[in-house]
Design a protein around this motif. Structure first.
Motif, short mmCIF file in Angstrom:
data_model
loop_
_atom_site.label_atom_id
_atom_site.label_comp_id
_atom_site.label_asym_id
_atom_site.label_seq_id
_atom_site.Cartn_x
_atom_site.Cartn_y
_atom_site.Cartn_z
N THR A 195 9.09 -2.72 -15.32
CA THR A 195 8.00 -3.18 -14.46
C THR A 195 8.33 -4.55 -13.86
O THR A 195 8.19 -4.77 -12.65
CB THR A 195 6.69 -3.26 -15.26
N TYR A 196 8.77 -5.45 -14.70
CA TYR A 196 9.11 -6.79 -14.21
C TYR A 196 10.42 -6.78 -13.41
O TYR A 196 10.60 -7.61 -12.52
CB TYR A 196 9.22 -7.76 -15.40
N ILE B 100 0.83 -1.20 0.00
CA ILE B 100 0.00 0.00 0.00
C ILE B 100 0.87 1.26 0.00
O ILE B 100 0.62 2.22 -0.76
CB ILE B 100 -0.95 -0.02 1.21
N LEU B 101 1.90 1.25 0.85
CA LEU B 101 2.79 2.41 0.88
C LEU B 101 3.50 2.61 -0.45
O LEU B 101 3.64 3.76 -0.93
CB LEU B 101 3.82 2.23 2.01
N TYR B 102 3.92 1.53 -1.05
CA TYR B 102 4.60 1.62 -2.35
C TYR B 102 3.66 2.20 -3.41
O TYR B 102 4.05 3.03 -4.22
CB TYR B 102 5.09 0.24 -2.76
N GLY B 103 2.39 1.76 -3.40
CA GLY B 103 1.43 2.27 -4.37
C GLY B 103 1.15 3.75 -4.17
O GLY B 103 1.02 4.51 -5.14
N VAL B 104 1.03 4.18 -2.91
CA VAL B 104 0.78 5.59 -2.63
C VAL B 104 1.95 6.45 -3.12
O VAL B 104 1.75 7.53 -3.71
CB VAL B 104 0.53 5.80 -1.13
N ILE B 105 3.16 5.97 -2.90
CA ILE B 105 4.33 6.73 -3.37
C ILE B 105 4.35 6.78 -4.89
O ILE B 105 4.56 7.86 -5.49
CB ILE B 105 5.63 6.08 -2.82
N ALA B 106 4.13 5.64 -5.54
CA ALA B 106 4.15 5.60 -7.01
C ALA B 106 3.05 6.46 -7.61
O ALA B 106 3.25 7.15 -8.62
CB ALA B 106 4.03 4.17 -7.49
N TYR C 291 3.46 -5.74 -6.98
CA TYR C 291 2.39 -5.75 -7.99
C TYR C 291 1.17 -4.96 -7.51
O TYR C 291 0.61 -4.14 -8.26
CB TYR C 291 2.01 -7.20 -8.31
N VAL C 292 0.76 -5.22 -6.27
CA VAL C 292 -0.38 -4.47 -5.72
C VAL C 292 -0.05 -2.98 -5.66
O VAL C 292 -0.91 -2.12 -5.95
CB VAL C 292 -0.75 -5.02 -4.33
N GLY C 293 1.17 -2.65 -5.31
CA GLY C 293 1.57 -1.24 -5.28
C GLY C 293 1.49 -0.60 -6.66
O GLY C 293 1.06 0.56 -6.79
#
Length: 205
Positions: A186-187, A93-99, A144-146
């Motif tokens: 990405t990969y 979740i934190l990674y997704g918010v940053i991205a 991946y979720v991020g």
């Protein structure tokens, strides 16, 4: 002539009355004081209640050596896997918010996700291969979720709709956008997360 029933003196010629050192009949006279009033006293206490014990004797009250608590167990595989899953959810979740906030992916963030997952899991579950493998798999899933969260944030900003609506009603569009935008980097970030998880687990172990 001596008067009859004249008091007789005990053996030794010393009167009995008033003589604390006079012995009874057939007993020798006790030894005179030596002049040292402390000669017959027991040794003074040293302040250490265990000073009289011989080396190797156990503790008082029948106990042996002092009890040493056992170190905490670090081989709980199931708990380690559960910690890896929880850490992966939070880190993803934190990674997704940053991205989503900067509208790009950061390799260092992907490495941080994997390292955090592996380190936390190994701290609890030890260096068990199952814990390390679970950390690597969950780290890939976290990255991946991020990435999906980041894409959802970007789509919500472009379409001017709430983030919850994008995730709840248009999640298929999010996964389609991820497939179209996925490239070597990405990969690579997915792989970096797994490698960092193994490194974090070894660091903790």
């Amino acid at each position: 002539m001596q008067p009859p029933n004249q008091p007789q003196q005990p053996f030794g010629g010393q009167p009995v009355d008033g003589n604390p050192y006079a012995g009874g009949p057939g007993q020798g006279a006790p030894s005179a004081p030596t002049g040292n009033p402390y000669g017959q006293q027991p040794p003074a206490p040293t302040g250490n209640p265990f000073a009289g014990q011989q080396p190797g004797q156990g503790a008082p009250f029948g106990g042996g050596a002092p009890f040493t608590p056992a170190p905490p167990a670090r081989n709980n595989v199931l708990l380690g896997v559960a910690v890896a899953l929880g850490a992966a959810i939070v880190a993803g979740i934190l990674y997704g918010v940053i991205a989503g906030s900067i509208e790009r992916e950061v390799g260092y963030a992907a490495v941080g996700v994997g390292f955090l997952v592996g380190f936390a899991a190994s701290k609890v579950g030890g260096s068990n291969p199952a814990v390390i493998a679970a950390s690597a798999v969950f780290s890939i899933g976290a990255v991946y979720v991020g990435q999906l969260i980041g894409i959802s944030m970007i789509l919500a900003d472009v379409a001017q709709i709430p983030f919850s609506e994008v995730v709840g009603d248009h999640f298929d569009a999010v996964t389609k956008a991820w497939s179209q935008e996925a490239d070597f980097m990405t990969y690579l970030f997915l792989g970096l997360g797994a490698v960092a998880a193994v490194g974090g687990a070894k660091k903790a172990g």
